[in-house]
Design an enzyme around this catalytic site. Structure first.
Site, PDB file in Angstrom:
ATOM      1  N   CYS A   2      57.116  40.673  48.630  1.00  0.00           N
ATOM      2  CA  CYS A   2      57.599  41.523  50.006  1.00  0.00           C
ATOM      3  C   CYS A   2      59.044  42.141  49.680  1.00  0.00           C
ATOM      4  O   CYS A   2      59.530  41.821  48.646  1.00  0.00           O
ATOM      5  CB  CYS A   2      57.950  40.343  50.891  1.00  0.00           C
ATOM      6  N   ARG A  27      56.830  48.001  45.072  1.00  0.00           N
ATOM      7  CA  ARG A  27      56.727  46.686  44.756  1.00  0.00           C
ATOM      8  C   ARG A  27      55.225  46.344  45.299  1.00  0.00           C
ATOM      9  O   ARG A  27      54.562  45.220  45.003  1.00  0.00           O
ATOM     10  CB  ARG A  27      57.618  46.016  45.599  1.00  0.00           C
ATOM     11  N   TRP A  75      53.840  41.454  51.402  1.00  0.00           N
ATOM     12  CA  TRP A  75      52.573  41.163  50.475  1.00  0.00           C
ATOM     13  C   TRP A  75      52.102  40.019  50.858  1.00  0.00           C
ATOM     14  O   TRP A  75      52.736  38.861  50.690  1.00  0.00           O
ATOM     15  CB  TRP A  75      53.338  41.376  49.252  1.00  0.00           C
ATOM     16  N   ASN A 101      61.274  37.080  52.515  1.00  0.00           N
ATOM     17  CA  ASN A 101      60.452  36.918  51.195  1.00  0.00           C
ATOM     18  C   ASN A 101      60.497  35.676  50.584  1.00  0.00           C
ATOM     19  O   ASN A 101      61.590  35.192  50.352  1.00  0.00           O
ATOM     20  CB  ASN A 101      61.196  38.054  50.099  1.00  0.00           C
ATOM     21  N   GLY A 102      59.436  35.123  50.097  1.00  0.00           N
ATOM     22  CA  GLY A 102      59.353  33.810  49.523  1.00  0.00           C
ATOM     23  C   GLY A 102      58.325  32.796  50.212  1.00  0.00           C
ATOM     24  O   GLY A 102      57.361  33.417  51.070  1.00  0.00           O
ATOM     25  N   GLU A 478      43.467  37.183  23.689  1.00  0.00           N
ATOM     26  CA  GLU A 478      44.497  37.884  24.495  1.00  0.00           C
ATOM     27  C   GLU A 478      45.586  38.756  23.769  1.00  0.00           C
ATOM     28  O   GLU A 478      45.665  39.836  24.311  1.00  0.00           O
ATOM     29  CB  GLU A 478      44.891  36.875  25.433  1.00  0.00           C
ATOM     30  N   LYS A 482      45.857  42.713  24.243  1.00  0.00           N
ATOM     31  CA  LYS A 482      46.814  43.432  24.759  1.00  0.00           C
ATOM     32  C   LYS A 482      47.333  44.650  23.742  1.00  0.00           C
ATOM     33  O   LYS A 482      47.703  45.711  23.929  1.00  0.00           O
ATOM     34  CB  LYS A 482      48.117  42.294  24.746  1.00  0.00           C
ATOM     35  N   GLU A 485      44.839  47.513  24.134  1.00  0.00           N
ATOM     36  CA  GLU A 485      44.756  48.251  25.236  1.00  0.00           C
ATOM     37  C   GLU A 485      45.697  49.023  25.300  1.00  0.00           C
ATOM     38  O   GLU A 485      46.064  50.283  26.144  1.00  0.00           O
ATOM     39  CB  GLU A 485      44.486  47.445  26.342  1.00  0.00           C
ATOM     40  N   HIS A 501      32.508  33.923   8.038  1.00  0.00           N
ATOM     41  CA  HIS A 501      30.960  34.330   8.396  1.00  0.00           C
ATOM     42  C   HIS A 501      31.077  35.828   8.516  1.00  0.00           C
ATOM     43  O   HIS A 501      29.972  36.195   9.248  1.00  0.00           O
ATOM     44  CB  HIS A 501      30.527  33.438   9.770  1.00  0.00           C
ATOM     45  N   LYS A 600      43.938  49.680  37.043  1.00  0.00           N
ATOM     46  CA  LYS A 600      44.487  48.278  37.504  1.00  0.00           C
ATOM     47  C   LYS A 600      43.382  47.503  38.030  1.00  0.00           C
ATOM     48  O   LYS A 600      43.130  46.139  37.765  1.00  0.00           O
ATOM     49  CB  LYS A 600      45.713  48.354  38.251  1.00  0.00           C
TER      50      LYS A 600
HETATM   51  C1  AGP Z   1      44.076  43.281  31.005  1.00  0.00           C
HETATM   52  O1  AGP Z   1      45.289  43.595  30.675  1.00  0.00           O
HETATM   53  C2  AGP Z   1      43.293  44.213  31.868  1.00  0.00           C
HETATM   54  N1  AGP Z   1      43.896  44.830  32.725  1.00  0.00           N
HETATM   55  C3  AGP Z   1      41.880  43.803  32.162  1.00  0.00           C
HETATM   56  O2  AGP Z   1      41.204  43.088  30.984  1.00  0.00           O
HETATM   57  C4  AGP Z   1      41.602  42.903  33.359  1.00  0.00           C
HETATM   58  O3  AGP Z   1      42.074  41.609  32.881  1.00  0.00           O
HETATM   59  C5  AGP Z   1      40.215  42.867  33.629  1.00  0.00           C
HETATM   60  O4  AGP Z   1      39.753  44.268  34.092  1.00  0.00           O
HETATM   61  C6  AGP Z   1      40.080  41.886  34.877  1.00  0.00           C
HETATM   62  O5  AGP Z   1      40.629  42.350  35.869  1.00  0.00           O
HETATM   63  P1  AGP Z   1      40.811  41.185  37.248  1.00  0.00           P
HETATM   64  O6  AGP Z   1      41.710  40.026  36.824  1.00  0.00           O
HETATM   65  O7  AGP Z   1      41.552  42.369  38.313  1.00  0.00           O
HETATM   66  O8  AGP Z   1      39.505  40.998  37.524  1.00  0.00           O
END
Ligand code: AGP
Length: 605
Positions: A2, A27, A75, A101-102, A478, A482, A485, A501, A600
């Site tokens: 928010c 935001r 939000w 906000n909170g 992970e 990171k 990507e 293996h 995203k």
């Molecule tokens: C990770 O950095 C990516 N943005 C991607 O792997 C993401 O986690 C995946 O697309 C799933 O998205 P979601 O959590 O919105 O479902």
């Protein structure tokens, strides 16, 4: 997250307040609203969707000069995004308006108490209780009434309050959520961050937790909630608007990583009561009756799910199935009415996860969603939603939302462990340490500069192998995701025991290894795997536990995190793998906020 704006000035028009609110658009928000005093009355206008819709709804009033006004981008956390739940909220008399906000943790108790006193509520929000509480405490002195009201609040808040009988003031208070005040020549302005303030002044005061401020035109007085008056330093900032949006950081990604201590606190807010985990959203689920849990997720969210499998299977008798959604939706999974399905998705819109939910539902399973977006499609199609409450994540790569997912999953796991009768001293320890993690995180984030130095030495490699065992395996996956990507370096995440293996054939002096090697129950096994890599001349970066001198025998570079129960290493190691990827990407001159080819929310399969 928010956003709050409040302005007192002789020259302000409603259009100026709306323009200031627009500076907080970055935001993220789902609705917005404004309240101001006109002709001795409070007028409130709200609108779901973009601020432009709000602006249109008051187009006849945009040139209107107002002495005092507050505005808000919401939000959603409590209640759907709609006009009624949008802020500002008012009391029964309509003389008090508030933006917040909170999260108010004890809002249910307060609402019950206020309703019993005859107060009538209009929205589903936690915020509205504050307006009615202030009304209850008000007897002519707004500042005093706010002081008394906030002493009854548990949780986090940043608030701005106006009253139609006091058009010369805004009362603001902060605990846990940020608030900044700018004092210009003719204008005093309150905001969630400095972005809307810069246009008026670059001299600002950052309120501290427990501060209550009385804003008047050209001046501000600050008190502690105990009543004692305090002086706060006026700071001169040199940021332009783009730097201000990022809190002075170069990118949203690093800003969001730095927010992680706060994110852990928010994810726990309202979910810990009387020294135990108590997630209100799942109170009707009896985990002792569930036969198995099925998790569906993609990408980073899948890695969080994998951690949950390891955690819950180790500490209970439950079977936990985990699958990437794009595979699950096309298989014939053994899911039925005794299976609880948990869908994890920061965006709440991922197409494959949504289809997996639909499939699991058809098979009779109940669905819990863990997500960061209230009102998202996944929340609408699930039986129960547990919100991550991280605030919007603008960087495409998931960072703070991964930390929030792990925090929520740990809480959920602990609640399941207790309900199935497996709670023991070890869980007490995990729980106590989890409560302290925001502090622990702050110390880990302090190592960002050192991580950048290491990134400088490794940025020119074309390949990376991330390895881990047990709880370290999801972290390895992970870490590799990171790095690949955002820096476009080829990186693989592998269970360390699998190297021999096949993938070990890749290793040589040009293929470094990032080993997730805390001193946990699998440390000696991990050390042997690192030695195998070293024997192939691979350079080794080991992410281990502080003061682990033993690792010096096998690693070239050591990164450390504080010692915690091993179930918490995936959480405390997250910022390190994220910072490493971030610094490599930036050093290679890539924009970490907008990696190529990625979105995203992945709303297509
Ligand atoms: C990770 O950095 C990516 N943005 C991607 O792997 C993401 O986690 C995946 O697309 C799933 O998205 P979601 O959590 O919105 O479902």
């Amino acid at each position: 997250m928010c956003g709050i704006v409040g302005i007192i000035s002789d020259e302000t028009k409603t259009a100026d307040i709306i323009d200031s609110l627009k500076k907080l658009e970055y935001r993220g928000y789902d609705s917005s609203g404004i309240a101001f005093v006109k002709d001795g009355r409070i007028e409130v206008y709200k609108s779901v969707g973009k601020i432009e819709a709000l602006k249109n709804s008051i187009k006849n009033l945009l040139d209107e000069k107002v002495e005092v006004g507050i505005a808000h981008t919401r939000w959603a956390t409590h209640g759907q995004p709609n006009d009624i739940n949008a802020h500002p909220h008012t009391d029964c008399t309509g003389k008090i308006a508030i933006v917040h906000n909170g999260i108010i943790e004890n809002f249910r108790e307060l609402r019950g108490m206020l309703e019993a006193l005859g107060h009538k509520f209009k929205s589903d929000t936690d915020t509205e209780v504050i307006a009615h509480l202030i009304e209850e405490e008000y007897s002519g002195d707004l500042f005093e009434a706010v002081m008394k009201a906030i002493r009854k609040l548990d949780g986090a808040y940043a608030i701005g309050v106006i009253h139609s009988d006091h058009p010369d003031m805004i009362v603001a208070a902060r605990k846990g959520s940020p608030l900044v005040i700018g004092i210009g020549e003719d204008t005093t302005i309150l905001a969630s961050d400095v972005t809307p303030i810069i246009r008026y002044t670059k001299d600002v005061i950052f309120l501290e937790d427990g501060d209550v401020a009385l804003l008047k035109k050209g001046k501000v007085e600050i008190y502690r909630s105990s009543g004692e008056k305090v002086e706060r330093r006026v700071q001169h900032i040199n940021w332009d608007e783009s730097a201000a949006e990022k809190g002075g950081y170069d990118h949203f990604m690093i800003k969001e990583i730095m927010e992680e201590p706060m994110v852990i606190s928010s994810a726990m807010t309202g979910r810990v009561r009387s020294g135990r985990v108590d997630i209100p959203e799942i109170k009707e689920i009896d985990f002792s009756k569930i036969r198995r849990i099925n998790l569906v997720a993609c990408g980073t969210s899948y890695h969080a799910a994998l951690f949950f499998k390891y955690f819950v299977e180790f500490h209970t008798d439950l079977d936990v199935l985990v699958e990437v959604s794009s595979e699950f939706r096309y298989r014939k999974p053994h899911v039925d009415k005794d299976t609880l399905t948990i869908a994890i998705s920061q965006s709440g819109e991922t197409a494959d996860t949504l289809e997996s939910i639909r499939l699991a539902k058809r098979l009779g399973s109940r669905i819990i969603a863990i997500t960061n977006v209230v009102g998202s499609t996944i929340t609408r199609e699930s039986d129960i939603s547990i919100m991550m409450n991280s605030g919007p994540e603008i960087g495409v790569a998931a960072t703070k939302t991964y930390v929030a997912q792990l925090t929520v999953l740990l809480l959920l796991g602990l609640q399941i462990i207790e309900q199935r009768g497996f709670w023991a001293g070890r869980h007490e320890k995990i729980f106590d340490t989890l409560l302290r993690l925001p502090e622990v995180f702050s110390s880990i984030l302090d190592s960002s500069d050192r991580i950048r130095e290491i990134a400088e030495d490794f940025k020119d490699y074309n390949h990376f192998m991330y390895i881990g065992r047990g709880y370290g395996y999801p972290t390895a996956l992970e870490g590799a995701l990171k790095l690949k990507e955002i820096s476009y370096i080829h990186a693989e995440g592998y269970p360390a025991g699998e190297l021999k293996h096949g993938p070990i054939a890749l290793l040589d002096e040009n293929f470094p290894v990032f080993a997730i090697a805390p001193q946990d129950s699998l440390y000696q096994k991990m050390k042997s795997n690192i030695m195998e890599c070293r024997a192939r001349n691979a350079k080794i970066i080991a992410l281990t536990t502080s003061e682990n001198r033993d690792i010096l025998q096998v690693a070239d570079i050591i990164l450390e995190v504080p010692k915690v129960p091993e179930e918490l290493y995936p959480l405390v190691m997250s910022p390190v793998i994220q910072l490493f990827a971030y610094h490599v990407a930036v050093l290679k001159r890539h924009d970490p906020d907008k990696p190529r080819n990625l979105a995203k929310s992945v709303t297509v399969e």
